[in-house]
Design a protein around this motif. Structure first.
Motif, PDB file in Angstrom:
ATOM      1  N   ASN A 217      -1.480  -2.172 -11.799  1.00 32.25           N
ATOM      2  CA  ASN A 217      -1.769  -2.207 -10.370  1.00 32.25           C
ATOM      3  C   ASN A 217      -2.718  -3.355 -10.030  1.00 32.25           C
ATOM      4  N   ASP A 218      -2.468  -3.948  -8.889  1.00 28.20           N
ATOM      5  CA  ASP A 218      -3.290  -5.024  -8.311  1.00 28.20           C
ATOM      6  C   ASP A 218      -3.113  -6.361  -9.025  1.00 28.20           C
ATOM      7  N   ASP A 219      -2.229  -6.421 -10.010  1.00 27.30           N
ATOM      8  CA  ASP A 219      -1.914  -7.707 -10.644  1.00 27.30           C
ATOM      9  C   ASP A 219      -0.724  -8.349  -9.937  1.00 27.30           C
ATOM     10  N   THR A 239       1.156  -2.601  -6.391  1.00 26.15           N
ATOM     11  CA  THR A 239       0.161  -1.740  -5.767  1.00 26.15           C
ATOM     12  C   THR A 239       0.514  -0.278  -6.045  1.00 26.15           C
ATOM     13  N   GLU A 240      -0.357   0.604  -5.627  1.00 27.27           N
ATOM     14  CA  GLU A 240      -0.081   2.034  -5.824  1.00 27.27           C
ATOM     15  C   GLU A 240       1.111   2.486  -4.989  1.00 27.27           C
ATOM     16  N   VAL A 243       5.585  -2.535  -4.428  1.00 27.63           N
ATOM     17  CA  VAL A 243       5.481  -3.969  -4.696  1.00 27.63           C
ATOM     18  C   VAL A 243       5.477  -4.730  -3.377  1.00 27.63           C
ATOM     19  N   MET A 244       4.501  -5.621  -3.228  1.00 24.49           N
ATOM     20  CA  MET A 244       4.488  -6.552  -2.108  1.00 24.49           C
ATOM     21  C   MET A 244       4.895  -7.923  -2.641  1.00 24.49           C
ATOM     22  N   ALA A 245       5.929  -8.521  -2.041  1.00 25.67           N
ATOM     23  CA  ALA A 245       6.448  -9.781  -2.585  1.00 25.67           C
ATOM     24  C   ALA A 245       6.698 -10.788  -1.469  1.00 25.67           C
ATOM     25  N   ARG A 246       6.564 -12.045  -1.814  1.00 27.02           N
ATOM     26  CA  ARG A 246       6.935 -13.133  -0.912  1.00 27.02           C
ATOM     27  C   ARG A 246       7.632 -14.202  -1.736  1.00 27.02           C
TER      28      ARG A 246
END
Length: 277
Positions: A217-219, A239-240, A243-246
């Protein structure tokens, strides 16, 4: 035997000639660079995405701020190796009697902006056979000339990331030619991954790639999908909640050249890997 004074004198004469020649050369180069061709393309090597539309840029220099009389401008687009024209415009109308069938109902320019010097070509629903060199030729009261545009064709799409029990995967639906896939951590260290390629009857690849090591997490993890034409660089943060992606795309000027710009810093060995394979 020449005296020291004579040596210095002739040395100064030679130096003056060398400096003078260098100054003339610099002025010649500067003058040449300021000369703008009558017809030019600001994007000489675009990459079209299969199934999408692409604009082939071409413009000419008008005689004044008011532009040219629209009925006095003729434009011809041709493709190297093909008979007929891609598109022809004359007397304020399309003239398509000798248009190559490959481009029927797929090519157009915009008459409303021709007088201002914009004669770019819109090519709809791009496919692999559209790749090649196009020539834009213009005749107007202010002059005549032509320029070339080398259209490259690829398929590319952003990957979608999924997280399942600390295992991070990405799936990209459309890539052509066949790409390479690499993963790195937040400091650029290469990571182990398993990648699988599935191609359809049109030769377009779907990619499924999974990191072999558990993620934390957070990596943030970077996934690069690239071939010799286009590269996608995705940054995925675990994240918990998921996934946040761009994703950013960059396009290569030519198969052997580095990309024109980078959305953000990417290890150079990854670019070399994409360009040389």
């Amino acid at each position: 035997m020449a005296s020291i004074g004579q040596v210095i004198f002739w040395g100064m004469i030679i130096l003056i000639f060398l400096v003078g020649g260098l100054i003339i050369l610099i002025f010649c180069i500067a003058f040449t660079r300021t000369q703008t061709a009558f017809v030019e393309s600001r994007d000489a090597s675009p990459v079209g995405n299969i199934g999408d539309d692409v604009m082939l840029d071409c413009s000419f220099h008008t005689s004044g701020a008011g532009g040219e009389p629209a009925n006095a401008v003729s434009v011809t687009w041709e493709k190297a190796g093909l008979s007929g024209v891609v598109f022809r415009y004359r007397d304020r109308a399309a003239q398509l009697e000798d248009q190559n069938p490959q481009f029927r109902d797929r090519a157009k320019i915009f008459p409303s902006v021709v007088a201002t010097g914009n004669v770019s070509l819109l090519l709809r629903n791009v496919g692999p056979r559209d790749a090649g060199v196009y020539r834009c030729s213009v005749t107007a009261p202010s002059g005549r000339g032509s320029d070339s545009v080398n259209l490259r064709v690829a398929a590319y799409s952003s990957p979608r990331f999924t997280l399942l029990e600390k295992s991070l995967s990405a799936e990209a639906q459309r890539w052509y030619p066949k790409p390479n896939v690499t993963w790195t951590d937040h400091v650029g260290h290469a990571l182990n991954a398993s990648s699988h390629f599935f191609n359809n009857s049109a030769g377009i690849f779907r990619i499924v790639t999974t990191l072999l090591d558990p993620v934390r997490n957070d990596d943030t993890y970077t996934c690069v999908v690239c071939n010799n034409l286009v590269s996608s660089v995705s940054q995925a943060t675990v994240t918990e909640r998921g996934v946040m992606a761009r994703t950013y795309f960059t396009f290569n000027l030519a198969p052997t050249l580095m990309p024109l710009h980078l959305a953000f810093t990417t290890p150079l060995h990854l670019w070399a890997y994409c360009l040389l394979t």
